[in-house]
Design a protein around this motif. Structure first.
Motif, PDB file in Angstrom:
ATOM      1  N   ASP A 736       0.805  -1.218   0.000  1.00 53.53           N
ATOM      2  CA  ASP A 736       0.000   0.000   0.000  1.00 53.53           C
ATOM      3  C   ASP A 736       0.842   1.276   0.000  1.00 53.53           C
ATOM      4  O   ASP A 736       0.683   2.128  -0.865  1.00 53.53           O
ATOM      5  CB  ASP A 736      -0.944  -0.001   1.213  1.00 53.53           C
ATOM      6  N   TYR A 737       1.710   1.386   0.978  1.00 50.91           N
ATOM      7  CA  TYR A 737       2.436   2.650   1.123  1.00 50.91           C
ATOM      8  C   TYR A 737       3.459   2.871   0.003  1.00 50.91           C
ATOM      9  O   TYR A 737       3.683   3.991  -0.421  1.00 50.91           O
ATOM     10  CB  TYR A 737       3.127   2.716   2.487  1.00 50.91           C
ATOM     11  N   ARG A 738       4.117   1.824  -0.429  1.00 52.61           N
ATOM     12  CA  ARG A 738       5.095   1.966  -1.506  1.00 52.61           C
ATOM     13  C   ARG A 738       4.779   0.986  -2.641  1.00 52.61           C
ATOM     14  O   ARG A 738       5.635   0.254  -3.127  1.00 52.61           O
ATOM     15  CB  ARG A 738       6.517   1.776  -0.990  1.00 52.61           C
ATOM     16  N   ALA A 739       3.523   1.042  -3.076  1.00 57.35           N
ATOM     17  CA  ALA A 739       3.042   0.074  -4.064  1.00 57.35           C
ATOM     18  C   ALA A 739       3.764   0.212  -5.392  1.00 57.35           C
ATOM     19  O   ALA A 739       4.104  -0.789  -6.036  1.00 57.35           O
ATOM     20  CB  ALA A 739       1.534   0.252  -4.260  1.00 57.35           C
ATOM     21  N   ILE A 740       4.015   1.448  -5.834  1.00 55.92           N
ATOM     22  CA  ILE A 740       4.679   1.636  -7.119  1.00 55.92           C
ATOM     23  C   ILE A 740       6.105   1.103  -7.066  1.00 55.92           C
ATOM     24  O   ILE A 740       6.587   0.479  -8.019  1.00 55.92           O
ATOM     25  CB  ILE A 740       4.671   3.129  -7.514  1.00 55.92           C
ATOM     26  N   ASP A 741       6.792   1.346  -5.945  1.00 54.60           N
ATOM     27  CA  ASP A 741       8.141   0.798  -5.797  1.00 54.60           C
ATOM     28  C   ASP A 741       8.132  -0.719  -5.859  1.00 54.60           C
ATOM     29  O   ASP A 741       8.982  -1.347  -6.502  1.00 54.60           O
ATOM     30  CB  ASP A 741       8.751   1.251  -4.464  1.00 54.60           C
ATOM     31  N   ILE A 746       9.021  -5.916  -8.673  1.00 58.61           N
ATOM     32  CA  ILE A 746       8.477  -7.139  -9.283  1.00 58.61           C
ATOM     33  C   ILE A 746       8.822  -7.179 -10.772  1.00 58.61           C
ATOM     34  O   ILE A 746       9.173  -8.234 -11.317  1.00 58.61           O
ATOM     35  CB  ILE A 746       6.953  -7.199  -9.066  1.00 58.61           C
ATOM     36  N   ALA A 747       8.710  -6.021 -11.413  1.00 53.74           N
ATOM     37  CA  ALA A 747       9.049  -5.961 -12.837  1.00 53.74           C
ATOM     38  C   ALA A 747      10.514  -6.303 -13.062  1.00 53.74           C
ATOM     39  O   ALA A 747      10.866  -7.024 -14.007  1.00 53.74           O
ATOM     40  CB  ALA A 747       8.724  -4.573 -13.384  1.00 53.74           C
ATOM     41  N   VAL A 748      11.408  -5.801 -12.181  1.00 48.10           N
ATOM     42  CA  VAL A 748      12.829  -6.110 -12.317  1.00 48.10           C
ATOM     43  C   VAL A 748      13.064  -7.604 -12.174  1.00 48.10           C
ATOM     44  O   VAL A 748      13.817  -8.224 -12.945  1.00 48.10           O
ATOM     45  CB  VAL A 748      13.638  -5.320 -11.265  1.00 48.10           C
ATOM     46  N   VAL A 749      12.416  -8.206 -11.166  1.00 48.15           N
ATOM     47  CA  VAL A 749      12.575  -9.649 -10.965  1.00 48.15           C
ATOM     48  C   VAL A 749      12.050 -10.418 -12.181  1.00 48.15           C
ATOM     49  O   VAL A 749      12.667 -11.398 -12.630  1.00 48.15           O
ATOM     50  CB  VAL A 749      11.840 -10.089  -9.682  1.00 48.15           C
ATOM     51  N   ALA A 750      10.921  -9.952 -12.731  1.00 46.78           N
ATOM     52  CA  ALA A 750      10.352 -10.626 -13.906  1.00 46.78           C
ATOM     53  C   ALA A 750      11.288 -10.527 -15.104  1.00 46.78           C
ATOM     54  O   ALA A 750      11.532 -11.521 -15.809  1.00 46.78           O
ATOM     55  CB  ALA A 750       8.985 -10.022 -14.238  1.00 46.78           C
ATOM     56  N   PHE A 751      11.844  -9.346 -15.326  1.00 41.08           N
ATOM     57  CA  PHE A 751      12.775  -9.181 -16.443  1.00 41.08           C
ATOM     58  C   PHE A 751      14.029 -10.033 -16.240  1.00 41.08           C
ATOM     59  O   PHE A 751      14.550 -10.634 -17.192  1.00 41.08           O
ATOM     60  CB  PHE A 751      13.166  -7.708 -16.591  1.00 41.08           C
ATOM     61  N   ALA A 752      14.514 -10.067 -14.994  1.00 41.85           N
ATOM     62  CA  ALA A 752      15.689 -10.885 -14.707  1.00 41.85           C
ATOM     63  C   ALA A 752      15.394 -12.361 -14.945  1.00 41.85           C
ATOM     64  O   ALA A 752      16.239 -13.120 -15.452  1.00 41.85           O
ATOM     65  CB  ALA A 752      16.146 -10.659 -13.269  1.00 41.85           C
TER      66      ALA A 752
END
Length: 771
Positions: A736-741, A746-752
């Motif tokens: 909630d508080y840092r959802a965009i971060d 998650i996107a970085v992990v997915a790309f990796a």
């Protein structure tokens, strides 16, 4: 009034699919959108006739104090009618201009031109400065797409990028000024800013805000030193040139300066700067117009000169200056859009853009020739056209102000050049040297003639009967600019006055320019160095210099050596941490406040240190990787010993996955028999690694010694359940508080993961290899 923006946006959305269905009739049908908006705006003429305003407000971003507030007064109504009225004619004209091109091109152009109209209407109607800025930038983006409409042409792409860099950069400067206004007054409402102008001018930021506002306006309205982008933008299709770069977009800077003139009226430097910059722009543009070769280029440079006249008028004080500004805006929009239409028809018919290569077109385009002459007579400032009335007010505004004779001399000479340009663009291509054009590819059609004929005849009708337009548009618009009602006497004949003498002088010099145009043109063409200096050479110097720096930095930094990349990153981190530690005001703390020593934690740390040492000393990559895993798992144990089992489980999962993936990758790498690094490089790496470890140790030790601030911890503990509806504080912070971060991580992990899969997937022998 919100329906004005909604209808305009809906028209832009449906234009392209509608063109697929309607075909060549698209221009006629889609012109109903701006026509309806013209009528809707005109309905409010009575509401703004006596200096009133129509305001509509909707909440948009209440947390930031931004409301979607639309304000229609006399000045914004003038712009709104010009935007929708000329927009109607441009849409009709575009239907014929693109008749022989693919329907998809017509649909794309109509969608862009209507989207641009939406942005223009949003800009001139917005009372909230943040909302105005959003629409302001949308005009730059849509202009970029329209200038680069013919993307297969290098000159179109180059001109589009140039316009976007200049106007977009100016928009960012303008945005800085808007933010400073909000910080100073606590509001973004222009109505409130105008009411509290004394408070704004008295603030220490007043000078900075005024400069930022002027720079943003100068870039949009092509004032010196940003005057070069507008003539280059003539790479756009002619309907776009007639709309964006003569009647509407380039006047947005004028609109902004006129609005803020009431705010900064008590700052003498504001008006003085506008008079100086306007006079310089007029002079430079007039010289370049005399030297230009292209039909549209001559008109474009004269447009820049007209914009300089308007900036100079805004810098003058008094009621007459307000009336002159409004009258010139109206007159210029009518005759310049008409001339661009005529130029587009001539270029469309012959395929020739050079003014010197055109001649005798009146045989093939007789009605276009008549429209061009009528529009040029208004541009030259001859009676009984509205251009004559606006020029009279221009000279009266200068004569009744306290300025010296220099601006008057500049205005006379520049208007004489405008008069000469008007004669050249209407007489030479249509009536002189008939042998130059023997045939045309396309003749006149009623659709191509509607726009220029209506605008050209409008100039003479308003000139003959100026009272009605004075009461309907000129008076309310001038009153809105001046800040109080003005009794406007907008009439054709003012008697034998000094202004009439100046007008006669202007026409006399203009006739001489028409007669000796070729000689003047040839003489100015010889001075390439001078015109490169006042052209876009500075822009290219900045852009080329930036690209050269980029190439140099790429050669130095992007050299393909991963070890060097890592070394640069580590060195920067070491330097940054060292500066922060030793230059910070709190000093450097090493000892823990209580001096206690936990045996369990100490043993785990010793195990972690042993793993690190084994990693460095290990001969095998696999053994070194396992040793690195020991360090990671030791960190997980530290988490568990400090009451964070969720973090420990995350660390264990990540470390396990990392060891497995890296091991799989290492197994696929070719084995090396010896080190690829020299002894000197390895020593440098060791020193860098030691420095990194040292500053990290000092940073962690210092943070451990400083008393822990629990305010943020208490805040999350108290609000995680009430606002995030979760009992696990860590999860609530992440989700909630840092959802965009978290989404980014998650996107970085997915790309990796995708990259690892690409590296590890089986790549057996190809079919050709088997054969």
């Amino acid at each position: 009034m919100a329906w004005i923006i909604i209808i305009a946006l809906a028209g832009a959305a449906i234009a392209r699919p509608a063109a697929e269905l309607l075909g060549k009739a698209s221009g006629w049908v889609m012109s109903l959108v701006p026509l309806v908006l013209f009528v809707l705006i005109l309905r409010h003429a009575g509401d703004v006739a006596d200096g009133g305003a129509v305001i509509a407000t909707m909440s948009w971003v209440p947390s930031l104090g931004v409301d979607l507030t639309l304000r229609l007064d006399g000045f914004s109504m003038l712009f709104g009618l010009l935007i929708t009225g000329i927009g109607t004619l441009v849409t009709i004209y575009a239907g014929a201009y693109f008749a022989e091109k693919p329907v998809a091109d017509m649909g794309r152009f109509l969608a862009l031109i209507l989207l641009f109209m939406t942005a223009m209407l949003g800009t001139v109607l917005s009372d909230d400065l943040i909302v105005m800025f959003v629409f302001w930038e949308l005009t730059s983006l849509t202009s970029f797409m329209l200038i680069g409409f013919d993307g297969h042409k290098p000159e179109a792409r180059k001109a589009a990028i140039q316009s976007l860099l200049v106007t977009g950069g100016g928009g960012l400067v303008l945005f800085a000024g808007i933010l400073l206004i909000g910080m100073t007054l606590g509001t973004f409402s222009f109505t409130e800013v105008l009411a509290r102008s004394d408070e704004l001018v008295a603030s220490p930021w007043a000078g900075v805000i005024a400069v930022l506002i002027m720079i943003g306006a100068f870039t949009k309205s092509a004032q010196v030193p940003f005057h070069f982008w507008l003539p280059n933008a003539m790479a756009a299709p002619t309907p776009a040139s007639a709309y964006l770069h003569s009647a509407t977009m380039v006047k947005l800077g004028i609109f902004l300066l006129a609005r803020f003139d009431g705010v900064f009226a008590t700052m003498p430097a504001f008006g003085t700067t506008l008079v100086i910059v306007g006079s310089l722009t007029m002079t430079v543009a007039a010289l370049k117009a005399l030297r230009a070769e292209g039909y549209k280029a001559v008109l474009a440079h004269s447009t820049v000169a007209s914009l300089g006249i308007l900036v100079m008028l805004i810098g003058l004080d008094g009621e007459v200056a307000a009336v002159a500004t409004v009258g010139f805006i109206l007159a210029h929009a009518l005759y310049k859009a008409a001339l661009f239409f005529c130029a587009g028809t001539a270029i469309h018919a012959t395929g020739e853009t050079s003014l010197r290569k055109l001649g005798g077109l009146a045989r093939f385009l007789p009605v276009t020739a008549v429209a061009a002459v009528l529009a040029s007579l208004s541009m030259a400032g001859l009676p009984p056209f509205v251009g004559f009335i606006s020029k009279e007010y221009l000279f009266e505004a200068q004569l009744t102000n306290g300025w010296n004779v220099v601006p008057i001399v500049v205005a006379v000479l520049v208007n004489a050049v405008m008069c000469g340009v008007a004669g050249v663009v209407s007489i030479k291509p249509f009536y002189f040297k008939s042998h130059r054009v023997d045939a045309v590819k396309h003749g006149e059609t009623p659709v191509l003639l509607i726009g220029p004929l209506l605008l050209a005849t409008g100039g003479i009708v308003i000139g003959l009967f100026p009272g009605g337009i004075g009461d309907l548009l000129i008076g309310p618009a001038a009153s809105a600019l001046y800040g109080s009602p003005i009794d406007v006497s907008f009439q054709l004949w003012h008697g034998l006055t000094p202004m009439l003498v100046l007008s006669v002088l202007v026409v006399s010099i203009g006739v001489a320019i028409v007669i000796w145009w070729d000689a003047i043109h040839d003489r100015l063409r010889r001075h390439d160095r001078l015109f490169r200096l006042i052209g876009d050479g500075g822009y290219h110097w900045v852009v080329d210099g930036t690209l050269n720096v980029a190439r140099l930095s790429t050669r130095i930094l992007q050299n393909g050596d991963q070890r060097r990349y890592t070394a640069v990153v580590v060195a920067v981190v070491v330097a940054g941490l060292a500066i922060a530690l030793f230059a910070g005001p709190a000093g450097l703390y090493i000892a823990a406040p209580d001096g206690s020593l936990r045996v369990s934690v100490t043993l785990v740390l010793l195990l972690s240190a042993a793993g690190a040492v084994a990693t460095v000393l290990g001969r095998s990559l696999i053994a070194a990787l396992v040793s690195v895993g020991i360090v990671g798992f030791a960190v997980a144990v530290i988490f568990m010993l400090n009451g964070a089992p969720d973090l420990a489980l995350t660390q264990i999962a990540v470390e396990t996955l990392l060891v497995i993936l890296l091991t799989a990758v290492l197994l696929r790498l070719p084995a090396r028999q010896r080190h690829s690094r020299t002894v000197g490089e390895r020593r440098r790496d060791a020193a860098l690694a030691g420095a990194f470890g040292l500053v990290i140790f000092l940073a962690v030790a210092s943070m451990s010694a400083i008393p822990l601030d629990m305010s943020l911890t208490e805040y999350f503990g108290q609000t995680s359940y009430l606002e995030g509806f979760g009992r696990n504080v860590v999860n609530v912070i992440l989700v909630d508080y840092r959802a965009i971060d978290t989404l980014g991580e998650i996107a970085v992990v997915a790309f990796a993961t995708i990259a690892a899969w690409a590296l590890l997937r089986g790549s057996g022998p190809s079919k050709r290899a088997k054969e």
